[in-house]
Design a protein around this motif. Sequence first.
Motif, short mmCIF file in Angstrom:
data_model
loop_
_atom_site.label_atom_id
_atom_site.label_comp_id
_atom_site.label_asym_id
_atom_site.label_seq_id
_atom_site.Cartn_x
_atom_site.Cartn_y
_atom_site.Cartn_z
N THR A 40 0.83 -1.20 0.00
CA THR A 40 0.00 0.00 0.00
C THR A 40 0.87 1.24 0.00
O THR A 40 1.99 1.22 0.48
CB THR A 40 -0.97 0.00 1.21
OG1 THR A 40 -1.83 1.11 1.12
CG2 THR A 40 -0.23 0.04 2.52
N ILE A 41 0.32 2.30 -0.55
CA ILE A 41 0.96 3.62 -0.56
C ILE A 41 -0.11 4.59 -0.11
O ILE A 41 -1.25 4.52 -0.56
CB ILE A 41 1.48 4.00 -1.95
CG1 ILE A 41 2.45 2.96 -2.49
CG2 ILE A 41 2.15 5.38 -1.92
CD1 ILE A 41 2.88 3.19 -3.93
N GLY A 42 0.26 5.50 0.80
CA GLY A 42 -0.72 6.46 1.25
C GLY A 42 -0.10 7.56 2.08
O GLY A 42 1.09 7.51 2.41
N TYR A 43 -0.92 8.53 2.42
CA TYR A 43 -0.45 9.62 3.25
C TYR A 43 -0.26 9.16 4.69
O TYR A 43 -0.93 8.22 5.15
CB TYR A 43 -1.41 10.81 3.18
CG TYR A 43 -1.31 11.51 1.86
CD1 TYR A 43 -0.27 12.39 1.59
CD2 TYR A 43 -2.24 11.27 0.86
CE1 TYR A 43 -0.16 13.01 0.36
CE2 TYR A 43 -2.15 11.89 -0.37
CZ TYR A 43 -1.10 12.76 -0.61
OH TYR A 43 -0.99 13.36 -1.84
N ARG A 44 0.61 9.79 5.40
CA ARG A 44 1.04 9.39 6.73
C ARG A 44 -0.12 9.10 7.68
O ARG A 44 -0.12 8.10 8.38
CB ARG A 44 1.94 10.48 7.32
CG ARG A 44 2.50 10.18 8.68
CD ARG A 44 3.40 11.29 9.14
NE ARG A 44 2.71 12.55 9.28
CZ ARG A 44 2.13 12.97 10.39
NH1 ARG A 44 2.16 12.23 11.46
NH2 ARG A 44 1.53 14.13 10.43
N GLY A 45 -1.14 9.94 7.68
CA GLY A 45 -2.24 9.77 8.63
C GLY A 45 -3.20 8.65 8.25
O GLY A 45 -3.94 8.16 9.09
N ASP A 46 -3.21 8.22 6.98
CA ASP A 46 -4.21 7.26 6.52
C ASP A 46 -3.66 5.84 6.32
O ASP A 46 -4.41 4.89 6.38
CB ASP A 46 -4.81 7.73 5.20
CG ASP A 46 -5.48 9.07 5.32
OD1 ASP A 46 -5.99 9.39 6.41
OD2 ASP A 46 -5.50 9.82 4.33
N VAL A 47 -2.39 5.72 6.05
CA VAL A 47 -1.86 4.44 5.58
C VAL A 47 -1.82 3.37 6.67
O VAL A 47 -1.90 2.19 6.40
CB VAL A 47 -0.46 4.63 4.95
CG1 VAL A 47 0.60 4.83 6.00
CG2 VAL A 47 -0.11 3.47 4.05
N TYR A 48 -1.76 3.76 7.94
CA TYR A 48 -1.64 2.78 9.03
C TYR A 48 -2.98 2.31 9.55
O TYR A 48 -3.04 1.46 10.42
CB TYR A 48 -0.81 3.36 10.17
CG TYR A 48 0.59 3.74 9.76
CD1 TYR A 48 1.49 2.78 9.34
CD2 TYR A 48 1.01 5.05 9.77
CE1 TYR A 48 2.77 3.12 8.95
CE2 TYR A 48 2.29 5.42 9.40
CZ TYR A 48 3.16 4.43 8.97
OH TYR A 48 4.44 4.76 8.60
#
Length: 81
Positions: free
Chosen positions: A72-80
Amino acid sequence: MKIIFSKQALKFLSLQDAKTAKRIIDAIENNLSEKPFKGDIKVLKGCEELRLRVGNIRVIFTVKGNEVHILTIGYRGDVYK
């Protein structure tokens, strides 16, 4: 090493502007193409996944044999989540 992108990772890249997508792909190719890995890479707690930091974007990946699987690739606040 062979780099394999998941469907979600490709979708995230397709939604980004060209400059951001190129920056992410360049970071993946430069840092994950051969061992030992370079860049800001850490092992995630509680699992065997690793993450690569590219500014405020995170690339979550695993290594299986001679392949790097980009999960997965995503912005810091959403990826986890």
